[in-house]
Design a protein around this motif. Structure first.
Motif, mmCIF file in Angstrom:
data_model
loop_
_atom_site.group_PDB
_atom_site.id
_atom_site.type_symbol
_atom_site.label_atom_id
_atom_site.label_comp_id
_atom_site.label_asym_id
_atom_site.label_seq_id
_atom_site.Cartn_x
_atom_site.Cartn_y
_atom_site.Cartn_z
ATOM 1 N N THR A 237 0.776 -1.230 0.017
ATOM 2 C CA THR A 237 0.018 -0.136 -0.078
ATOM 3 C C THR A 237 0.806 1.272 0.031
ATOM 4 O O THR A 237 2.042 1.223 0.328
ATOM 5 C CB THR A 237 -0.729 -0.015 1.244
ATOM 6 N N MET A 238 0.297 2.390 -0.276
ATOM 7 C CA MET A 238 1.008 3.671 -0.537
ATOM 8 C C MET A 238 1.029 4.388 1.035
ATOM 9 O O MET A 238 2.147 5.200 1.269
ATOM 10 C CB MET A 238 0.492 4.522 -1.368
ATOM 11 N N TYR A 239 0.151 4.065 1.990
ATOM 12 C CA TYR A 239 0.198 4.733 3.187
ATOM 13 C C TYR A 239 -0.475 3.819 4.342
ATOM 14 O O TYR A 239 -0.926 2.894 4.013
ATOM 15 C CB TYR A 239 -0.497 6.238 3.140
ATOM 16 N N HIS A 240 -0.167 4.262 5.387
ATOM 17 C CA HIS A 240 -0.440 3.734 6.631
ATOM 18 C C HIS A 240 -1.958 2.979 6.672
ATOM 19 O O HIS A 240 -2.072 1.643 6.714
ATOM 20 C CB HIS A 240 -0.279 4.394 7.928
ATOM 21 N N ASP A 241 -2.996 3.773 6.694
ATOM 22 C CA ASP A 241 -3.938 3.236 6.987
ATOM 23 C C ASP A 241 -4.746 2.610 5.669
ATOM 24 O O ASP A 241 -5.925 1.866 5.869
ATOM 25 C CB ASP A 241 -5.113 4.443 7.549
ATOM 26 N N GLN A 242 -4.129 2.757 4.551
ATOM 27 C CA GLN A 242 -4.838 2.063 3.320
ATOM 28 C C GLN A 242 -4.899 0.691 3.612
ATOM 29 O O GLN A 242 -5.612 -0.145 3.175
ATOM 30 C CB GLN A 242 -3.791 2.516 2.271
ATOM 31 N N GLY A 243 -3.974 0.280 4.310
ATOM 32 C CA GLY A 243 -3.826 -1.458 4.445
ATOM 33 C C GLY A 243 -4.346 -1.919 5.909
ATOM 34 O O GLY A 243 -4.797 -2.835 5.847
ATOM 35 N N GLN A 244 -3.998 -0.938 6.779
ATOM 36 C CA GLN A 244 -4.473 -1.383 8.185
ATOM 37 C C GLN A 244 -5.683 -1.411 8.443
ATOM 38 O O GLN A 244 -6.201 -2.380 9.106
ATOM 39 C CB GLN A 244 -3.703 -0.234 9.139
ATOM 40 N N ILE A 245 -6.533 -0.522 7.990
ATOM 41 C CA ILE A 245 -7.992 -0.597 8.051
ATOM 42 C C ILE A 245 -8.493 -1.792 7.445
ATOM 43 O O ILE A 245 -9.313 -2.650 8.103
ATOM 44 C CB ILE A 245 -8.695 0.714 7.453
ATOM 45 N N ALA A 246 -7.962 -2.136 6.228
ATOM 46 C CA ALA A 246 -8.616 -3.614 5.932
ATOM 47 C C ALA A 246 -8.221 -4.706 6.451
ATOM 48 O O ALA A 246 -9.060 -5.566 6.786
ATOM 49 C CB ALA A 246 -8.015 -3.656 4.354
ATOM 50 N N ILE A 247 -6.969 -4.736 6.884
ATOM 51 C CA ILE A 247 -6.572 -6.103 7.564
ATOM 52 C C ILE A 247 -6.938 -6.032 9.012
ATOM 53 O O ILE A 247 -7.344 -7.140 9.331
ATOM 54 C CB ILE A 247 -4.818 -6.189 7.282
ATOM 55 N N LYS A 248 -7.227 -5.157 9.572
ATOM 56 C CA LYS A 248 -7.824 -5.113 10.951
ATOM 57 C C LYS A 248 -9.119 -5.443 10.867
ATOM 58 O O LYS A 248 -9.856 -6.179 11.743
ATOM 59 C CB LYS A 248 -7.459 -3.830 11.560
ATOM 60 N N LEU A 249 -9.893 -5.257 9.931
ATOM 61 C CA LEU A 249 -11.443 -5.406 9.794
ATOM 62 C C LEU A 249 -11.625 -6.862 9.390
ATOM 63 O O LEU A 249 -12.348 -7.428 9.832
ATOM 64 C CB LEU A 249 -12.236 -4.420 8.737
ATOM 65 N N MET A 250 -10.599 -7.401 8.637
ATOM 66 C CA MET A 250 -10.676 -8.758 8.148
ATOM 67 C C MET A 250 -10.430 -9.711 9.288
ATOM 68 O O MET A 250 -10.485 -10.764 9.459
ATOM 69 C CB MET A 250 -9.480 -9.006 7.092
ATOM 70 N N GLY A 251 -9.592 -9.293 10.416
ATOM 71 C CA GLY A 251 -9.126 -10.374 11.653
ATOM 72 C C GLY A 251 -8.338 -9.676 12.626
ATOM 73 O O GLY A 251 -7.081 -9.870 12.791
ATOM 74 N N PHE A 252 -8.912 -8.720 13.243
ATOM 75 C CA PHE A 252 -8.062 -8.048 14.358
ATOM 76 C C PHE A 252 -7.433 -9.004 15.429
ATOM 77 O O PHE A 252 -6.217 -8.857 15.758
ATOM 78 C CB PHE A 252 -8.725 -6.926 15.116
ATOM 79 N N GLU A 253 -8.247 -9.752 15.572
ATOM 80 C CA GLU A 253 -7.627 -10.714 16.711
ATOM 81 C C GLU A 253 -6.591 -11.787 16.440
ATOM 82 O O GLU A 253 -6.037 -12.519 17.250
ATOM 83 C CB GLU A 253 -8.991 -11.601 17.450
ATOM 84 N N ARG A 254 -6.371 -11.844 14.780
ATOM 85 C CA ARG A 254 -5.594 -13.004 14.421
ATOM 86 C C ARG A 254 -4.000 -11.997 14.022
ATOM 87 O O ARG A 254 -3.340 -12.690 13.216
ATOM 88 C CB ARG A 254 -6.181 -13.858 13.465
ATOM 89 N N GLY A 255 -4.172 -10.664 13.960
ATOM 90 C CA GLY A 255 -3.168 -10.192 13.171
ATOM 91 C C GLY A 255 -1.872 -10.063 13.865
ATOM 92 O O GLY A 255 -1.616 -10.120 15.102
ATOM 93 N N VAL A 256 -0.604 -10.199 12.934
ATOM 94 C CA VAL A 256 0.722 -10.272 13.454
ATOM 95 C C VAL A 256 1.513 -9.179 12.890
ATOM 96 O O VAL A 256 1.119 -8.635 11.752
ATOM 97 C CB VAL A 256 1.568 -11.654 13.212
ATOM 98 N N THR A 257 2.417 -8.871 13.574
ATOM 99 C CA THR A 257 3.401 -7.760 13.039
ATOM 100 C C THR A 257 4.761 -8.090 12.866
ATOM 101 O O THR A 257 5.320 -8.754 14.028
ATOM 102 C CB THR A 257 3.321 -6.537 13.970
ATOM 103 N N VAL A 258 5.372 -8.223 11.815
ATOM 104 C CA VAL A 258 6.787 -8.821 11.582
ATOM 105 C C VAL A 258 7.688 -7.545 11.380
ATOM 106 O O VAL A 258 7.518 -6.714 10.664
ATOM 107 C CB VAL A 258 6.706 -9.680 10.400
ATOM 108 N N ALA A 259 8.768 -7.596 11.760
ATOM 109 C CA ALA A 259 10.022 -6.467 11.674
ATOM 110 C C ALA A 259 10.635 -6.937 10.306
ATOM 111 O O ALA A 259 11.534 -7.541 10.406
ATOM 112 C CB ALA A 259 10.828 -6.771 12.665
ATOM 113 N N GLY A 260 9.853 -6.618 9.106
ATOM 114 C CA GLY A 260 10.686 -7.080 7.978
ATOM 115 C C GLY A 260 11.610 -6.288 7.592
ATOM 116 O O GLY A 260 12.084 -5.076 7.652
ATOM 117 N N GLY A 261 12.692 -7.264 6.983
ATOM 118 C CA GLY A 261 13.942 -6.786 6.400
ATOM 119 C C GLY A 261 15.118 -6.910 7.544
ATOM 120 O O GLY A 261 16.323 -6.848 7.039
ATOM 121 N N LEU A 262 14.869 -7.079 8.780
ATOM 122 C CA LEU A 262 15.884 -7.219 9.783
ATOM 123 C C LEU A 262 16.661 -8.703 9.563
ATOM 124 O O LEU A 262 15.854 -9.386 8.980
ATOM 125 C CB LEU A 262 15.341 -7.033 11.360
#
Length: 334
Positions: free
Chosen positions: A263-288
């Motif tokens: 996505t191009m900005y923060h909420d463009q993806g965050q809103i969608a993915i949290k609506l699809m399954g907030f209780e299952r969401g994971v954050t990865v430190a990508g690139g490290l």
């Protein structure tokens, strides 16, 4: 290969210790990896009490960490029991969060563990304790001395999202989008999917403007910036498509037609993915260089200490981290 995962309790004022105590009781968790709990003994014991379960702390000395297996505990002294204030933002809570994270990163950088799972942190507490970074992802990169491209990646089940711009004002998004930034985000999504075991992943790129600009009527970013990058990646044999209108690309994602959305900005993806399954969401430190994951939700001060925290996202984070660590180990062995 059985990976080694270090786990830190997160902010002690929140639901982190409770979540880890519940995680350790989940079926298959202890069979999937050797687990090293990193942090003060009383924090883990408090978490077990909150979860209504028992926790067996097999404490080991730091010198014995390279040879541990099963479930181990590296005891630290980062906060007194009296300083833990449930449901409150405290400097002490931020301090223990940083010190436990530092130790887990040290162990990973030394090759003693293959990945790091941290329970939710509280950014206000960490900032008060000296975070001195935009977020924990920037902090970790600086602590590790890593100067390459990295970014937060959000994961829901088999779907990943990352973004070109992040914590900036919406009015500044368009001026901060450029070809190299989009390409780096695509490459990061592709590499992270590959690390998690996906072969030839499909990465979809979201447009910036409504209707993907409608042939330039609502802006030319799609024509002048985004589409050329997509075509360049396709020439490199990457399975990348777009730019897709952002109000439809997540329908494709929900149907399982794509593995990641850039996505191009923060909420463009965050809103969608949290609506699809907030209780299952994971954050990865990508690139490290070290696999690091955490549940995407926060410290949940409103329910801290009540024993009702949902362990679903923490289990998802653990399972993904184990999968990533196994793939990294397989690459090293090969």
């Amino acid at each position: 290969m059985r990976p080694r995962i270090s786990i830190v309790p997160g902010d002690p004022s929140g639901i982190g210790p409770e979540l880890i105590a519940k995680l350790l009781q989940e079926d298959g968790v202890r069979d999937a990896a050797d687990i090293l709990l990193v942090g003060d003994a009383h924090l883990w014991q408090r978490g077990a009490e909150q979860a209504g379960t028992d926790i067996e702390l097999n404490s080991i000395d730091e010198a014995d960490v390279p040879g541990f297996d099963g479930l181990g505990h590296l005891d630290l002294a980062t906060i007194s029991p009296e300083a833990v204030q449930v449901s409150e933002v405290t400097v002490a809570g931020g301090t223990t969060s940083l010190r436990c994270l530092d130790k887990a990163l040290d162990l990973a950088q030394a090759g003693h563990v293959d990945g790091v799972l941290f329970a939710p942190f509280n950014k206000a507490a960490m900032t008060a304790a000296g975070l001195n970074a935009e977020d924990e992802h920037r902090y970790m990169a600086r602590y590790l001395g890593f100067t390459g491209y990295h970014s937060e990646i959000n994961v829901l089940d088999e779907l990943m999202t990352t973004r070109v711009t992040s914590h900036i004002g919406l009015k500044d998004v368009a001026s901060n989008i450029d070809g190299p930034g989009i390409e780096r985000a695509i490459e990061l999504a592709h590499a992270t999917l590959a690390r998690s075991g996906k072969t030839r992943p499909h990465v979809a790129v979201a447009a910036l403007n409504p209707h993907a600009g409608d042939n330039g009527k609502f802006g030319r970013e799609e024509i002048d910036i985004i589409e050329p990058v997509v075509k360049a990646c396709q020439k490199r044999q990457m399975n990348v498509t777009g730019p897709w209108p952002s109000d439809t690309v997540f329908l494709k994602a929900k149907r399982g037609e794509v593995d990641a959305v850039v996505t191009m900005y923060h909420d463009q993806g965050q809103i969608a993915i949290k609506l699809m399954g907030f209780e299952r969401g994971v954050t990865v430190a990508g690139g490290l260089p070290i696999p690091v994951a955490t549940p995407a939700h926060g410290t949940a001060f409103d329910i801290a200490g009540k024993g009702i925290a949902n362990v679903g996202a923490t289990r998802q984070a653990f399972d993904l981290l184990v999968r990533m660590a196994r793939n990294v180990n397989s690459e090293i062995a090969a």
